[in-house]
Each structure stands twice: as structure tokens, then as C-alpha cells.
Scaffold this motif. Structure first.
Motif: not given
Length: 532
Positions: A101-122
């Protein structure tokens, strides 16, 4: 203090300071208790990510294959996922890790929906596994779609990205002590949020020093406590503290509030307690006992004080039947005590924090108290604590210690109401205060103005009223008055008054006759002075 402990304390203090700064700097106008769910959830997600990464690295050993490579290899993937999930109770794929997620933030292509999907997968990774119940709904309070974070996905993503970048800058791996340090820092944040939460704070956090008192009382003389239970566990801090003083195999707890229940499960995992070693349940303890057939070696609790409950039909409940009376509808204190005693093993020890009213209130509570003392002989000690120790209330509290199968019928009283250090907003127990309370209980000897070992006859003489001043006299007599000195002081004061009156009259005479207005004012002053 050893170099190792000094290093740990320094590391812990720095980590706590930085985490609280992040919480304050980034929450903006959001209420602290609401922002708590986001920053604690993100810290926890980073922790889970690193646990997966570390375990994967251990499995792969010295192979040149990275976690990402192994996961991409279809011949390896299934075994890798199963091994990690069985060991940790969950799985996070490489592309969903916190660092990804940090890598996506640094590349400028992060959004909270991406994080939400990851948390759901846990959570999805635990379905059908033994750990499913421990992870179900764990992140439900971290609502990444809330407009409180921002009105648009972009705005929400920007705020969450800032928090994650700040957390990424903190090194959790300075030494091998990181689990303890990180877990304690996590609990420190819970405490700091409690300090800002007002009256509701007591619902989820027992101050650490109070937890130390209860934990030491139930572990005295024991190296191992196989099971420990807290029926009103809040964020789990009291349960975890017991593990600081004895080896605990399994932790059990129940909590009514869903958000707090989630905090407790996170807190356990953050302190390195594997999912297989704790069983935490959500629900109303008095209405829906989730451990009806279990007993425990240690029971600790800081239940809500004088809470409302429904006593209707409770005398048919095994937990309450034998007392013949139920706790009043507006004061559930003794209902919690009865519940805890029901779940205490014959060889166990129990410590509970309650308001002072349980010591002396009459009617049904008086009957219950008398039964516990005279018939069951389970009350071992009464310890009066200082006022203003807890978040959200300034009332003084009392710690009651219970044991079954006692070979004595006395009750040991300690008045520790003066054992505190005054703080800015609250009073605090120092380590010295804690040690004094525990050592006094351990020695069980009378100490002037501090402790008294009361016989059953004394208790009966007081009609089972346990109000501490009846047993521990802390009265400090006023110093004797020196009458001769008092008379001399009065005479000296009278002489000073006469002297000042004379000087004032002289000044008035000097001013007399200067102007007609001045003359009139002086006449008034003289009259007032004469009347006085």
C-alpha cells in the motif's frame, strides 16, 4: 535498571510519543474517539502484514525465492497459504501487504478502496478456519467510506495515505523487543484516547496501574495461571496485565460494546497472543453468559459501576439462585460479583473494582453481602482505593478480593485512599503505591492507619457493614491549642488595629477642611469608621 530495560523504556517512550503526535496532527476536526478506530486499525494492519511477511521469510529460509515469488508460483502457493494461515490464523497476499500500500501511495495510485479490499481479504482468509471467530468483523469500525474522512474518495484517500506514510516512517524493528514495545505502545494509545473520551472512557480502559494491582493480587505466589477471565473486558488491558505476573495459557473475556470488543481482539494479537490462546466473546455478560459451563483460575474485572440490569427471573439462573435476593435493578454491582464467583475455580482467586456502596448498602445488597461472608466465606480482602483514578469518573473505588475454600474467616481491610500521586486531570498510582498495597495485603498484618485484619465477630458486630473507616481508623487529631500563645496573638493583633486606627485618624485630620466636597467625604468616612 538493566541496559536492556533502559533501552526498551526509551524505545517505548519514543514510539508512544510519535504515535500520539500522529493521532493529534492528522485527525483534524474528527472526534478523537472516532479517529481512534482508524489509527489503531492501521497500526494493527501494519502489524498483521509484518507478521505474514516475517513468517513467510522463515518458511522460505535461505531460498532465493521471495514471498512474492513464492506466492506467484502455482506449485508453491497453496501450501504456503495453508501453512501461514494455520500458524497465524490469517493470510495476506503480497500485493495487499501494508508495504505494498505504501508503494502505491508513493507512486500516486493509491485509494482507500484498494485498502478496503485488502482488509476484507484478511477476514475472508479465516473463513472455515479455527480462527474465523477471532477475526470476524475485526475491522468493521474502520469505515473507509465515511464522509468524516472526506467527502470524496480522493479526499479520504489523501488523509488515510498521510496516516499510513507517517506510520511507515516508524521503525518497529529496532531490536528483538518490538512485539512487547509495539503492544504496549498500542495500549498506551488506547489509554490516551480514553483520557480524551470523557464519561464513556471507563467503558473500555482500566488505567494500567490499577490493572497492576488486580493482576498481582490474583497471581500472588503463582508462577502459572492456566486460565484467566474478565467478564467485562473492555479493550483487554486487564486480562493482558495478568500475563505480566504469571504464565497464562489461555485468556477468556466477554464485552458488550462491539467497538471495544474489536479493540480487545486486536490488543491480544498486538501483544503476541496467538489466536489459539484466547477466546473473546461479544454480548451482555449478565443476560447472555457466553461461557456458561467454564470455570477459571483467575477472574478479574472493572465492571460498569452501579449499572442498570434486568433482575426479572434471575433467581432461576444458577449464577444468582443461592443468594435468595437479586441485586437492585439500578445497581448491578453484586450481580457481576455473583457471576464472577460462579466462574471461579475452587482454587482460584478473583479481584474486582467496585464503588464503595457495595460495602454498606442495605436491603437485597445487604443480604447478598452477608451470605457471601457468613455462609460462603469467600470475601478475603477489602482495599479502599484513591478517588479520581479512573477516566470518566472521580468517585473513589474499592477492590474486593475473593477466594473459595478459605481456611480462615477473617477479612483483611486496607485503606489505600491516600496512596496516590496527584496528576493534572487524575490521580495516579505510582509503582511504589502499587507495591505498598500488594505487600500490605501479602503480609496481612495490622498497620496503624492503613490496615486491619478483622475477625468475623467484628464483622457481625457491625452487622456486615464493611465501610472501611469502621475497621481502619485514619483519624488524625488536631494539634493541641497553645492557649497562652493564642491570647498573646489576639492582644498583639488588637494593638496593631489600635495603631492603624490612630494613624488613619491622623491622616483624616490632615486632610480636613481642604475643600467642601472633601470635608463631606471625610465626615462620611469617619462615621463609617466609628460604626465599624
Amino acid at each position: 535498571m538493566s541496559d536492556t530495560h533502559t533501552e526498551q523504556a526509551s524505545q517505548q517512550a519514543e514510539l508512544q510519543k510519535r504515535l500520539w503526535a500522529i493521532a493529534n496532527d492528522l485527525r483534524g476536526n474528527m472526534d478523537a474517539s472516532e479517529f481512534r478506530n482508524y489509527i489503531l486499525g492501521l497500526i494493527f494492519y501494519r502489524f498483521l502484514s509484518e507478521r505474514v511477511q516475517q513468517y513467510a521469510n522463515q518458511l522460505l529460509g535461505h531460498d532465493e525465492m521471495t514471498f512474492a515469488d513464492a506466492y506467484a508460483d502455482e506449485d508453491v502457493r497453496d501450501d504456503l497459504v495453508e501453512e501461514i494461515t494455520n500458524a497465524l490464523g490469517f493470510f495476506i497476499e503480497p500485493s495487499a501487504l501494508f508495504d505494498a500500500m505504501i508503494d502505491h501511495i508513493q507512486k500516486g495510485n493509491f485509494d482507500v478502496e484498494m485498502l478496503q479490499d485488502s482488509i476484507t481479504e484478511v477476514q475472508s482468509s479465516t473463513i472455515g478456519k479455527e480462527s474465523e471467530g477471532d477475526f470476524k468483523g475485526l475491522f468493521e469500525d474502520m469505515d473507509l467510506s465515511s464522509t468524516r474522512l472526506g467527502n470524496t474518495v480522493a479526499a479520504r484517500s489523501e488523509l488515510i495515505a498521510k496516516v499510513m506514510m507517517n506510520l511507515a516512517d516508524i521503525d518497529f524493528h529496532e531490536n528483538e523487543l518490538q512485539i512487547d514495545v509495539l503492544g504496549d505502545a498500542y495500549e498506551y494509545l488506547i489509554g490516551q484516547f480514553a483520557a480524551t473520551a470523557g464519561k464513556k472512557a471507563g467503558e473500555f480502559y482500566t488505567p494500567q496501574q490499577v490493572s497492576k494491582v488486580l493482576s498481582q493480587l490474583v497471581t500472588l505466589g503463582k508462577e502459572e495461571v492456566p486460565t484467566v477471565y474478565d467478564p467485562t473486558m473492555g479493550s483487554g488491558s486487564l486480562l493482558l496485565r495478568v500475563g505480566d505476573y504469571a504464565k497464562v495459557a489461555e485468556y477468556y473475556g466477554q464485552e458488550l460494546n462491539g467497538t471495544t470488543y474489536n479493540l480487545a481482539r486486536m490488543n491480544m494479537l498486538m501483544h503476541g497472543i496467538n489466536y489459539s490462546r484466547f477466546d473473546l466473546q461479544q454480548g451482555d455478560t449478565l443476560e447472555n453468559d457466553r461461557f456458561p459451563d467454564k470455570t477459571f483460575d483467575a477472574v478479574v474485572a472493572n465492571p460498569p459501576y452501579s449499572a442498570n440490569w434486568d433482575p426479572a427471573g434471575k433467581l432461576d439462573d444458577e449464577r444468582f439462585r443461592k443468594y435468595g435476593k437479586t441485586a437492585p435493578k439500578s445497581k448491578a454491582d453484586f450481580a457481576f460479583v455473583e457471576h464472577m464467583l460462579y466462574h471461579l475455580k475452587p482454587t482460584g482467586t478473583m479481584a474486582v473494582v467496585l464503588p464503595h456502596g457495595v460495602l454498606f448498602r442495605g436491603a437485597a445488597e445487604g443480604k447478598i453481602r452477608q451470605y457471601m461472608i457468613e455462609h460462603d466465606n469467600v470475601l478475603d480482602a477489602v482495599i479502599g482505593m484513591p478517588a479520581n483514578l479512573f477516566y470518566g469518573t472521580s468517585i473513589p473505588t474499592v477492590v474486593l478480593v475473593f477466594k473459595k475454600n478459605r481456611d480462615r474467616d477473617d477479612i483483611f481491610f486496607i485503606d489505600a485512599s491516600k496512596e496516590f500521586e496527584k496528576g493534572k486531570n487524575q490521580n495516579n498510582l505510582t509503582d511504589e503505591n502499587v507495591a505498598k498495597i500488594v505487600e500490605t495485603y501479602k503480609s496481612r498484618k495490622d498497620v496503624d492507619k492503613l490496615a486491619h485484619d478483622a475477625t468475623l465477630d467484628e464483622i457481625k458486630e457491625n452487622e456486615f457493614n464493611l465501610n472501611i473507616p469502621r475497621y481502619v481508623d485514619t483519624f488524625e487529631p488536631e494539634p493541641p491549642v497553645d492557649v497562652d500563645k493564642l491570647v498573646a496573638d489576639i492582644q498583639s493583633t488588637d494593638e496593631q488595629i489600635d495603631k492603624l486606627q490612630s494613624e488613619f485618624s491622623g491622616m483624616l485630620n490632615d486632610l480636613e477642611g481642604k475643600t467642601p466636597d472633601a470635608q463631606a467625604q471625610l465626615t462620611k468616612i469617619k462615621e463609617l469608621f466609628k460604626n465599624e
